[in-house]
Every structure is written in structure tokens, then in C-alpha cells.
Design a protein around this motif. Structure first.
Motif, PDB file in Angstrom:
ATOM      1  N   TYR A   8       0.851  -1.183   0.000  1.00 64.60           N
ATOM      2  CA  TYR A   8       0.000   0.000   0.000  1.00 64.60           C
ATOM      3  C   TYR A   8       0.885   1.231   0.000  1.00 64.60           C
ATOM      4  N   ASP A   9       0.718   2.121  -0.965  1.00 63.16           N
ATOM      5  CA  ASP A   9       1.582   3.300  -1.084  1.00 63.16           C
ATOM      6  C   ASP A   9       0.984   4.547  -0.440  1.00 63.16           C
ATOM      7  N   GLY A  10      -0.074   4.372   0.324  1.00 62.54           N
ATOM      8  CA  GLY A  10      -0.744   5.516   0.959  1.00 62.54           C
ATOM      9  C   GLY A  10      -2.002   5.935   0.227  1.00 62.54           C
ATOM     10  N   HIS A  11      -2.163   5.449  -1.020  1.00 57.32           N
ATOM     11  CA  HIS A  11      -3.336   5.788  -1.815  1.00 57.32           C
ATOM     12  C   HIS A  11      -3.988   4.560  -2.440  1.00 57.32           C
ATOM     13  N   ALA A  12      -3.171   3.589  -2.821  1.00 51.19           N
ATOM     14  CA  ALA A  12      -3.687   2.414  -3.520  1.00 51.19           C
ATOM     15  C   ALA A  12      -2.750   1.229  -3.286  1.00 51.19           C
ATOM     16  N   PHE A  13      -3.250   0.033  -3.545  1.00 53.47           N
ATOM     17  CA  PHE A  13      -2.417  -1.158  -3.480  1.00 53.47           C
ATOM     18  C   PHE A  13      -1.687  -1.318  -4.805  1.00 53.47           C
ATOM     19  N   VAL A  14      -0.380  -1.526  -4.728  1.00 52.08           N
ATOM     20  CA  VAL A  14       0.462  -1.634  -5.911  1.00 52.08           C
ATOM     21  C   VAL A  14       0.988  -3.065  -5.999  1.00 52.08           C
ATOM     22  N   PRO A  15       0.631  -3.812  -7.061  1.00 46.96           N
ATOM     23  CA  PRO A  15       1.115  -5.198  -7.197  1.00 46.96           C
ATOM     24  C   PRO A  15       2.631  -5.248  -7.360  1.00 46.96           C
ATOM     25  N   LEU A  16       3.256  -6.276  -6.790  1.00 44.91           N
ATOM     26  CA  LEU A  16       4.693  -6.476  -6.937  1.00 44.91           C
ATOM     27  C   LEU A  16       5.008  -7.325  -8.164  1.00 44.91           C
ATOM     28  N   GLU A  17       3.985  -7.842  -8.812  1.00 48.39           N
ATOM     29  CA  GLU A  17       4.150  -8.676 -10.005  1.00 48.39           C
ATOM     30  C   GLU A  17       3.473  -8.006 -11.184  1.00 48.39           C
ATOM     31  N   LYS A  18       3.979  -8.276 -12.376  1.00 46.44           N
ATOM     32  CA  LYS A  18       3.321  -7.766 -13.578  1.00 46.44           C
ATOM     33  C   LYS A  18       2.162  -8.691 -13.911  1.00 46.44           C
ATOM     34  N   ARG A  19       0.966  -8.188 -13.813  1.00 44.11           N
ATOM     35  CA  ARG A  19      -0.247  -8.925 -14.153  1.00 44.11           C
ATOM     36  C   ARG A  19      -1.170  -7.988 -14.916  1.00 44.11           C
TER      37      ARG A  19
END
Length: 71
Positions: A8-19
């Protein structure tokens, strides 16, 4: 159903994988209530003074992919 690690970057969840996800695709998010990995891990050894603790998780993921043979 697919499990994807993210942060979580403070605004949204950011995937660690390219999907590829569809716009507005429904998702279920389960949050780990432990301290963030960057807070609970530290660099050790002689090179620790030059290491960037913020990259520990990224380096671990790259090493895991390298040793598993995944691309």
C-alpha cells in the motif's frame, strides 16, 4: 482466483508482479497486519553500511525468481 503480493503506497495497493487486470475488475484484498517488511528487516554483514534496506524485499523476490527458474 489469483493471489498477488502488493504493498500500500498511501493511496492504492500496488502489485509487486506484472499482471494484466481489467479496468474496474473486482478484487478481494487481505491485509497482513504485521509490520511492513522494510521495518522488520535489516541489512547485516560487512556490506550493510552500503546496502539500501528499502530494496530488501525487491532483491529477495529477484533472487527467488532466479533460483526457481521463473522468468
Amino acid at each position: 482466483m489469483v493471489a498477488v503480493k502488493a504493498y500500500y503506497d498511501g493511496h492504492a495497493f500496488v502489485p509487486l508482479e506484472k499482471r494484466l487486470f481489467k479496468n474496474q475488475q473486482p478484487a478481494i484484498i487481505v491485509v497482513d497486519e504485521e509490520k511492513p517488511a522494510a521495518e522488520k528487516k535489516s541489512c547485516r554483514g560487512i556490506a550493510s553500511r552500503y546496502a539500501n534496506p528499502a530494496l530488501i524485499e525487491q532483491e529477495a523476490a529477484v533472487a527467488s525468481m532466479a533460483f526457481s527458474g521463473a522468468e
